[in-house]
Scaffold this motif. Structure first.
Motif, PDB file in Angstrom:
ATOM      1  N   ILE A 165       0.865  -1.175   0.000  1.00  0.00           N
ATOM      2  CA  ILE A 165       0.000   0.000   0.000  1.00  0.00           C
ATOM      3  C   ILE A 165       0.904   1.229   0.000  1.00  0.00           C
ATOM      4  N   ILE A 166       0.621   2.163  -0.902  1.00  0.00           N
ATOM      5  CA  ILE A 166       1.298   3.460  -0.901  1.00  0.00           C
ATOM      6  C   ILE A 166       0.269   4.453  -0.381  1.00  0.00           C
ATOM      7  N   LEU A 167       0.581   5.103   0.744  1.00  0.00           N
ATOM      8  CA  LEU A 167      -0.403   5.846   1.512  1.00  0.00           C
ATOM      9  C   LEU A 167       0.015   7.288   1.734  1.00  0.00           C
ATOM     10  N   ASP A 168      -0.797   8.208   1.225  1.00  0.00           N
ATOM     11  CA  ASP A 168      -0.563   9.640   1.451  1.00  0.00           C
ATOM     12  C   ASP A 168      -0.920   9.988   2.889  1.00  0.00           C
ATOM     13  N   VAL A 169      -0.239  10.976   3.448  1.00  0.00           N
ATOM     14  CA  VAL A 169      -0.518  11.394   4.822  1.00  0.00           C
ATOM     15  C   VAL A 169      -1.660  12.399   4.872  1.00  0.00           C
ATOM     16  N   MET A 170      -1.552  13.464   4.098  1.00  0.00           N
ATOM     17  CA  MET A 170      -2.516  14.558   4.210  1.00  0.00           C
ATOM     18  C   MET A 170      -3.729  14.306   3.319  1.00  0.00           C
ATOM     19  N   MET A 171      -4.813  13.854   3.964  1.00  0.00           N
ATOM     20  CA  MET A 171      -6.063  13.598   3.265  1.00  0.00           C
ATOM     21  C   MET A 171      -7.207  14.044   4.175  1.00  0.00           C
ATOM     22  N   PRO A 172      -8.340  14.401   3.596  1.00  0.00           N
ATOM     23  CA  PRO A 172      -9.485  14.766   4.429  1.00  0.00           C
ATOM     24  C   PRO A 172     -10.020  13.534   5.166  1.00  0.00           C
ATOM     25  N   GLY A 173     -10.706  13.767   6.255  1.00  0.00           N
ATOM     26  CA  GLY A 173     -11.196  12.650   7.055  1.00  0.00           C
ATOM     27  C   GLY A 173     -10.029  12.057   7.819  1.00  0.00           C
ATOM     28  N   LEU A 174      -9.882  10.757   7.749  1.00  0.00           N
ATOM     29  CA  LEU A 174      -8.735  10.108   8.386  1.00  0.00           C
ATOM     30  C   LEU A 174      -7.469  10.441   7.614  1.00  0.00           C
ATOM     31  N   ASP A 175      -6.427  10.857   8.329  1.00  0.00           N
ATOM     32  CA  ASP A 175      -5.169  11.103   7.622  1.00  0.00           C
ATOM     33  C   ASP A 175      -4.412   9.787   7.479  1.00  0.00           C
ATOM     34  N   GLY A 176      -3.336   9.823   6.726  1.00  0.00           N
ATOM     35  CA  GLY A 176      -2.587   8.608   6.437  1.00  0.00           C
ATOM     36  C   GLY A 176      -2.034   7.917   7.673  1.00  0.00           C
ATOM     37  N   TYR A 177      -1.606   8.692   8.683  1.00  0.00           N
ATOM     38  CA  TYR A 177      -1.089   8.083   9.900  1.00  0.00           C
ATOM     39  C   TYR A 177      -2.194   7.346  10.659  1.00  0.00           C
ATOM     40  N   GLN A 178      -3.400   7.906  10.672  1.00  0.00           N
ATOM     41  CA  GLN A 178      -4.520   7.233  11.336  1.00  0.00           C
ATOM     42  C   GLN A 178      -4.875   5.938  10.599  1.00  0.00           C
ATOM     43  N   ILE A 179      -4.887   6.005   9.281  1.00  0.00           N
ATOM     44  CA  ILE A 179      -5.167   4.804   8.482  1.00  0.00           C
ATOM     45  C   ILE A 179      -4.086   3.753   8.726  1.00  0.00           C
ATOM     46  N   PHE A 180      -2.834   4.190   8.718  1.00  0.00           N
ATOM     47  CA  PHE A 180      -1.714   3.277   8.941  1.00  0.00           C
ATOM     48  C   PHE A 180      -1.842   2.602  10.310  1.00  0.00           C
ATOM     49  N   ASN A 181      -2.197   3.367  11.311  1.00  0.00           N
ATOM     50  CA  ASN A 181      -2.372   2.825  12.655  1.00  0.00           C
ATOM     51  C   ASN A 181      -3.458   1.741  12.671  1.00  0.00           C
ATOM     52  N   ARG A 182      -4.546   1.982  11.971  1.00  0.00           N
ATOM     53  CA  ARG A 182      -5.615   0.978  11.895  1.00  0.00           C
ATOM     54  C   ARG A 182      -5.141  -0.290  11.183  1.00  0.00           C
ATOM     55  N   LEU A 183      -4.371  -0.108  10.115  1.00  0.00           N
ATOM     56  CA  LEU A 183      -3.833  -1.268   9.395  1.00  0.00           C
ATOM     57  C   LEU A 183      -2.930  -2.096  10.309  1.00  0.00           C
ATOM     58  N   ARG A 184      -2.077  -1.434  11.064  1.00  0.00           N
ATOM     59  CA  ARG A 184      -1.123  -2.129  11.919  1.00  0.00           C
ATOM     60  C   ARG A 184      -1.799  -2.889  13.052  1.00  0.00           C
ATOM     61  N   HIS A 185      -2.987  -2.472  13.441  1.00  0.00           N
ATOM     62  CA  HIS A 185      -3.696  -3.142  14.530  1.00  0.00           C
ATOM     63  C   HIS A 185      -4.731  -4.152  14.033  1.00  0.00           C
ATOM     64  N   ASP A 186      -4.812  -4.333  12.731  1.00  0.00           N
ATOM     65  CA  ASP A 186      -5.749  -5.291  12.163  1.00  0.00           C
ATOM     66  C   ASP A 186      -5.049  -6.649  12.065  1.00  0.00           C
ATOM     67  N   PRO A 187      -5.641  -7.700  12.640  1.00  0.00           N
ATOM     68  CA  PRO A 187      -4.968  -9.008  12.648  1.00  0.00           C
ATOM     69  C   PRO A 187      -4.741  -9.607  11.257  1.00  0.00           C
ATOM     70  N   VAL A 188      -5.507  -9.194  10.271  1.00  0.00           N
ATOM     71  CA  VAL A 188      -5.354  -9.727   8.918  1.00  0.00           C
ATOM     72  C   VAL A 188      -4.453  -8.840   8.066  1.00  0.00           C
ATOM     73  N   LEU A 189      -4.565  -7.529   8.221  1.00  0.00           N
ATOM     74  CA  LEU A 189      -3.901  -6.582   7.321  1.00  0.00           C
ATOM     75  C   LEU A 189      -2.545  -6.081   7.817  1.00  0.00           C
ATOM     76  N   HIS A 190      -2.184  -6.385   9.035  1.00  0.00           N
ATOM     77  CA  HIS A 190      -0.974  -5.792   9.615  1.00  0.00           C
ATOM     78  C   HIS A 190       0.312  -6.188   8.896  1.00  0.00           C
ATOM     79  N   GLN A 191       0.295  -7.266   8.132  1.00  0.00           N
ATOM     80  CA  GLN A 191       1.500  -7.730   7.444  1.00  0.00           C
ATOM     81  C   GLN A 191       1.758  -7.021   6.112  1.00  0.00           C
TER      82      GLN A 191
END
Length: 132
Positions: free
Chosen positions: A49-75
């Motif tokens: 995943i290539i993820l921009d940081v500055m976006m409306p709504g959830l920013d890239g760091y918030q999205i990244f944090n959710r990905l890292r805490h997801d048991p399926v997607l964290h890898q």
């Protein structure tokens, strides 16, 4: 063929990245924000995943944090992109666990080299794990 999801709210940036990576043998799917990414991840399992940081709504760091805490997607490896040129942002990306960081604007070949280098590194790690 390696599948990459590009998440950026800027349509032109998504189109440029899609063009460059597609021309270099990658399958590219795009999302304009975290909501579209979540919908894609319901049906797609990208290799990167290539993820921009500055976006409306959830920013890239918030999205990244959710990905890292997801048991399926964290890898799934993530390259974080940002227009912030200060070195601290690269450090934040690495400290959070991103596979790499790229600063906008970037040269398209720089992005291609980072992506290819990341896949080479991941391939070597997988081969090493098989040896163990």
């Amino acid at each position: 063929m390696k599948r990459i999801i590009v998440v950026d709210d800027d349509k032109e940036t998504r189109e440029i990245i899609t063009f460059v990576l597609s021309r270099n043998g990658f399958e590219v799917i795009t999302a304009a924000d975290g909501r579209q990414l979540a919908a894609l991840l319901e049906v797609e399992r990208p290799d990167l995943i290539i993820l921009d940081v500055m976006m409306p709504g959830l920013d890239g760091y918030q999205i990244f944090n959710r990905l890292r805490h997801d048991p399926v997607l964290h890898q799934i490896p993530v390259i974080i992109m940002t227009a912030h040129a200060e070195h601290i942002y690269e450090r934040i990306s690495v400290d959070l666990g991103a596979a790499d960081h790229i600063t906008k604007p970037f040269h398209p070949l720089e992005l291609v080299e980072k992506v290819k280098g990341l896949f080479r590194m991941l391939s070597c790690e997988a081969s090493w794990d098989e040896v163990k």
